[in-house]
Design a protein around this motif. Structure first.
Motif, PDB file in Angstrom:
ATOM      1  N   ILE A  11      -4.196  -6.552   4.566  1.00  0.00           N
ATOM      2  CA  ILE A  11      -5.182  -7.285   3.678  1.00  0.00           C
ATOM      3  C   ILE A  11      -4.435  -6.953   2.550  1.00  0.00           C
ATOM      4  CG2 ILE A  11      -7.042  -8.105   2.937  1.00  0.00           C
ATOM      5  CD1 ILE A  11      -7.509  -9.391   5.948  1.00  0.00           C
ATOM      6  N   ALA A  12      -3.908  -5.421   2.702  1.00  0.00           N
ATOM      7  CA  ALA A  12      -3.618  -5.131   1.565  1.00  0.00           C
ATOM      8  C   ALA A  12      -2.537  -4.050   1.516  1.00  0.00           C
ATOM      9  CB  ALA A  12      -4.488  -4.335   0.627  1.00  0.00           C
ATOM     10  N   GLU A  13      -1.297  -3.887   1.273  1.00  0.00           N
ATOM     11  CA  GLU A  13      -1.482  -2.574   1.138  1.00  0.00           C
ATOM     12  C   GLU A  13      -0.247  -1.476   0.347  1.00  0.00           C
ATOM     13  OE1 GLU A  13       2.163  -1.113   5.189  1.00  0.00           O
ATOM     14  OE2 GLU A  13       2.670  -3.211   3.766  1.00  0.00           O
ATOM     15  N   THR A  14      -0.190  -0.060   0.201  1.00  0.00           N
ATOM     16  CA  THR A  14       0.400   0.294  -1.192  1.00  0.00           C
ATOM     17  C   THR A  14       0.314   1.573  -1.253  1.00  0.00           C
ATOM     18  OG1 THR A  14      -0.652   0.431  -4.154  1.00  0.00           O
ATOM     19  CG2 THR A  14      -1.914   0.857  -2.000  1.00  0.00           C
ATOM     20  N   PRO A  15       1.264   2.970  -2.183  1.00  0.00           N
ATOM     21  CA  PRO A  15       1.804   3.800  -1.857  1.00  0.00           C
ATOM     22  C   PRO A  15       0.539   4.600  -2.206  1.00  0.00           C
ATOM     23  CG  PRO A  15       3.415   2.891  -2.628  1.00  0.00           C
ATOM     24  CD  PRO A  15       2.022   1.815  -2.782  1.00  0.00           C
ATOM     25  N   ARG A  16      -0.834   4.156  -3.362  1.00  0.00           N
ATOM     26  CA  ARG A  16      -1.686   5.003  -3.359  1.00  0.00           C
ATOM     27  C   ARG A  16      -2.844   3.463  -3.281  1.00  0.00           C
ATOM     28  NH1 ARG A  16       3.063   7.513  -4.875  1.00  0.00           N
ATOM     29  NH2 ARG A  16       2.847   5.864  -6.787  1.00  0.00           N
ATOM     30  N   THR A  17      -4.403   5.027  -3.909  1.00  0.00           N
ATOM     31  CA  THR A  17      -5.272   3.270  -3.917  1.00  0.00           C
ATOM     32  C   THR A  17      -6.049   4.924  -4.651  1.00  0.00           C
ATOM     33  OG1 THR A  17      -6.530   4.946  -1.894  1.00  0.00           O
ATOM     34  CG2 THR A  17      -5.141   2.349  -2.156  1.00  0.00           C
ATOM     35  N   VAL A  18      -6.909   4.193  -5.536  1.00  0.00           N
ATOM     36  CA  VAL A  18      -7.202   5.103  -6.124  1.00  0.00           C
ATOM     37  C   VAL A  18      -8.962   4.794  -5.743  1.00  0.00           C
ATOM     38  CG1 VAL A  18      -9.053   5.135  -8.563  1.00  0.00           C
ATOM     39  CG2 VAL A  18      -6.614   3.766  -8.511  1.00  0.00           C
ATOM     40  N   ILE A  19      -9.517   6.515  -5.562  1.00  0.00           N
ATOM     41  CA  ILE A  19     -10.640   7.220  -4.494  1.00  0.00           C
ATOM     42  C   ILE A  19     -12.026   6.918  -5.252  1.00  0.00           C
ATOM     43  CG2 ILE A  19     -11.394   8.235  -3.482  1.00  0.00           C
ATOM     44  CD1 ILE A  19      -9.201   8.556  -1.879  1.00  0.00           C
ATOM     45  N   PHE A  26      -7.592  -0.933  -4.171  1.00  0.00           N
ATOM     46  CA  PHE A  26      -6.271  -0.747  -3.729  1.00  0.00           C
ATOM     47  C   PHE A  26      -6.204  -2.091  -5.246  1.00  0.00           C
ATOM     48  CE2 PHE A  26      -7.547  -0.412   0.168  1.00  0.00           C
ATOM     49  CZ  PHE A  26      -6.214   0.116   0.896  1.00  0.00           C
ATOM     50  N   PRO A  27      -4.925  -1.346  -5.547  1.00  0.00           N
ATOM     51  CA  PRO A  27      -4.167  -2.346  -7.128  1.00  0.00           C
ATOM     52  C   PRO A  27      -4.221  -3.597  -6.065  1.00  0.00           C
ATOM     53  CG  PRO A  27      -2.603  -0.895  -6.250  1.00  0.00           C
ATOM     54  CD  PRO A  27      -3.732  -0.921  -5.771  1.00  0.00           C
ATOM     55  N   LYS A  79     -10.473   3.031 -14.986  1.00  0.00           N
ATOM     56  CA  LYS A  79      -9.662   3.330 -13.784  1.00  0.00           C
ATOM     57  C   LYS A  79      -9.261   1.757 -13.102  1.00  0.00           C
ATOM     58  CE  LYS A  79     -11.437   7.042 -11.598  1.00  0.00           C
ATOM     59  NZ  LYS A  79     -11.252   8.415 -11.083  1.00  0.00           N
ATOM     60  N   ILE A  80     -10.180   1.180 -11.864  1.00  0.00           N
ATOM     61  CA  ILE A  80     -10.184   0.935 -10.804  1.00  0.00           C
ATOM     62  C   ILE A  80     -10.290  -0.368 -11.438  1.00  0.00           C
ATOM     63  CG2 ILE A  80     -11.424   2.438  -9.713  1.00  0.00           C
ATOM     64  CD1 ILE A  80     -13.967   0.883  -9.909  1.00  0.00           C
ATOM     65  N   LYS A  81     -10.259  -1.070 -13.094  1.00  0.00           N
ATOM     66  CA  LYS A  81     -10.715  -2.921 -13.242  1.00  0.00           C
ATOM     67  C   LYS A  81      -9.297  -3.546 -12.511  1.00  0.00           C
ATOM     68  CE  LYS A  81      -9.097  -5.729 -17.197  1.00  0.00           C
ATOM     69  NZ  LYS A  81      -9.621  -6.536 -16.593  1.00  0.00           N
ATOM     70  N   ASP A  82      -9.545  -4.275 -11.429  1.00  0.00           N
ATOM     71  CA  ASP A  82      -8.989  -5.610 -10.729  1.00  0.00           C
ATOM     72  C   ASP A  82      -8.788  -4.503  -9.223  1.00  0.00           C
ATOM     73  OD1 ASP A  82     -10.110  -7.514 -12.509  1.00  0.00           O
ATOM     74  OD2 ASP A  82      -8.120  -7.317 -13.941  1.00  0.00           O
ATOM     75  N   HIS A  83      -8.920  -3.490  -9.039  1.00  0.00           N
ATOM     76  CA  HIS A  83      -8.453  -3.216  -7.816  1.00  0.00           C
ATOM     77  C   HIS A  83      -9.432  -3.365  -7.014  1.00  0.00           C
ATOM     78  CE1 HIS A  83      -5.623  -0.618 -10.143  1.00  0.00           C
ATOM     79  NE2 HIS A  83      -5.649   0.239  -9.421  1.00  0.00           N
ATOM     80  N   VAL A  84      -9.236  -3.502  -5.635  1.00  0.00           N
ATOM     81  CA  VAL A  84     -10.056  -4.027  -5.173  1.00  0.00           C
ATOM     82  C   VAL A  84     -10.785  -3.155  -3.747  1.00  0.00           C
ATOM     83  CG1 VAL A  84     -10.504  -6.118  -2.571  1.00  0.00           C
ATOM     84  CG2 VAL A  84      -9.090  -6.364  -4.670  1.00  0.00           C
ATOM     85  N   GLU A  93      -6.099   2.794   6.791  1.00  0.00           N
ATOM     86  CA  GLU A  93      -5.102   3.942   7.375  1.00  0.00           C
ATOM     87  C   GLU A  93      -3.752   3.982   6.713  1.00  0.00           C
ATOM     88  OE1 GLU A  93      -5.584   0.309  11.313  1.00  0.00           O
ATOM     89  OE2 GLU A  93      -3.883   0.301  10.820  1.00  0.00           O
ATOM     90  N   GLY A  94      -3.868   4.863   7.782  1.00  0.00           N
ATOM     91  CA  GLY A  94      -2.190   5.331   6.416  1.00  0.00           C
ATOM     92  C   GLY A  94      -3.060   6.567   5.762  1.00  0.00           C
ATOM     93  N   THR A  95      -1.765   7.240   5.448  1.00  0.00           N
ATOM     94  CA  THR A  95      -1.409   8.508   4.067  1.00  0.00           C
ATOM     95  C   THR A  95      -1.177   7.927   2.946  1.00  0.00           C
ATOM     96  OG1 THR A  95       0.138   9.094   5.185  1.00  0.00           O
ATOM     97  CG2 THR A  95      -1.574   9.920   5.801  1.00  0.00           C
ATOM     98  N   PRO A  96      -2.200   8.237   2.027  1.00  0.00           N
ATOM     99  CA  PRO A  96      -0.862   7.885   0.941  1.00  0.00           C
ATOM    100  C   PRO A  96       0.274   8.917   0.240  1.00  0.00           C
ATOM    101  CG  PRO A  96      -2.997   9.614   0.017  1.00  0.00           C
ATOM    102  CD  PRO A  96      -2.812   9.005   1.710  1.00  0.00           C
ATOM    103  N   GLU A  97       1.361   7.868   0.332  1.00  0.00           N
ATOM    104  CA  GLU A  97       2.554   8.593  -0.949  1.00  0.00           C
ATOM    105  C   GLU A  97       2.574   9.787  -1.891  1.00  0.00           C
ATOM    106  OE1 GLU A  97       5.306   5.794  -1.414  1.00  0.00           O
ATOM    107  OE2 GLU A  97       5.298   5.189   0.671  1.00  0.00           O
ATOM    108  N   PRO A  98       2.711  11.037  -1.676  1.00  0.00           N
ATOM    109  CA  PRO A  98       2.848  11.809  -3.073  1.00  0.00           C
ATOM    110  C   PRO A  98       3.352  10.913  -4.530  1.00  0.00           C
ATOM    111  CG  PRO A  98       4.599  12.214  -1.458  1.00  0.00           C
ATOM    112  CD  PRO A  98       4.494  10.815  -1.111  1.00  0.00           C
ATOM    113  N   ASP A  99       2.883  11.295  -5.735  1.00  0.00           N
ATOM    114  CA  ASP A  99       3.177  11.038  -6.248  1.00  0.00           C
ATOM    115  C   ASP A  99       4.445  11.401  -7.187  1.00  0.00           C
ATOM    116  OD1 ASP A  99      -0.081  10.333  -7.253  1.00  0.00           O
ATOM    117  OD2 ASP A  99      -0.009  12.004  -8.399  1.00  0.00           O
ATOM    118  N   PRO A 100       5.064  10.256  -8.071  1.00  0.00           N
ATOM    119  CA  PRO A 100       6.475  10.796  -8.260  1.00  0.00           C
ATOM    120  C   PRO A 100       6.465  11.592  -9.023  1.00  0.00           C
ATOM    121  CG  PRO A 100       5.650   8.783  -9.323  1.00  0.00           C
ATOM    122  CD  PRO A 100       4.598   9.303  -7.989  1.00  0.00           C
ATOM    123  N   PRO A 101       7.365  12.648  -8.839  1.00  0.00           N
ATOM    124  CA  PRO A 101       7.534  13.193  -9.484  1.00  0.00           C
ATOM    125  C   PRO A 101       7.608  13.160 -11.444  1.00  0.00           C
ATOM    126  CG  PRO A 101      10.043  12.793  -8.612  1.00  0.00           C
ATOM    127  CD  PRO A 101       8.943  12.417  -8.035  1.00  0.00           C
TER     128      PRO A 101
END
Length: 106
Positions: A11-19, A26-27, A79-84, A93-101
């Motif tokens: 339904i949604a896929e992203t490198p990182r979410t806001v918890i 999800f953005p 920070k969660i405006k319009d995030h689902v 499922e999965g693991t978040p990707e590290p933040d970009p340097p």
């Protein structure tokens, strides 16, 4: 990569979410909107504001009000405006990707 999955469908896929409060938000650009139908349901969180809901529809099955978001959150939850976020059998499922340097240029 993190994915929200229901009925075997992403339904949604992203490198990182806001918890927030243990929920992955999800953005909006990560959503596969064809599976989301706006709901008339609303709820009130004393510190985040009014939540609106989506029902999920996949392969002829409906999961009512299985996703929620805050279109106009309180300043504390901006920070969660319009995030689902998801519940009712939707798996994250999965693991978040590290933040970009950070940019090290001066």
């Amino acid at each position: 990569m993190l994915r929200a999955v229901w009925n075997g469908t992403v339904i949604a896929e992203t490198p990182r979410t806001v918890i927030v409060e243990g929920n992955h938000y999800f953005p909006p650009e990560s959503l596969t909107r064809q599976y989301l139908t706006p709901s008339r349901t609303r709820s009130l969180c004393f510190w985040k504001g009014v939540a609106r809901y989506y029902s999920l529809e996949v392969d002829g099955l409906t999961n009512p009000d299985a996703a929620w978001y805050y279109p106009k959150p309180s300043p504390l939850a901006r920070k969660i405006k319009d995030h689902v976020a998801f519940w009712q059998g939707v798996r994250v499922e999965g693991t978040p990707e590290p933040d970009p340097p950070a940019d090290t240029k001066e």
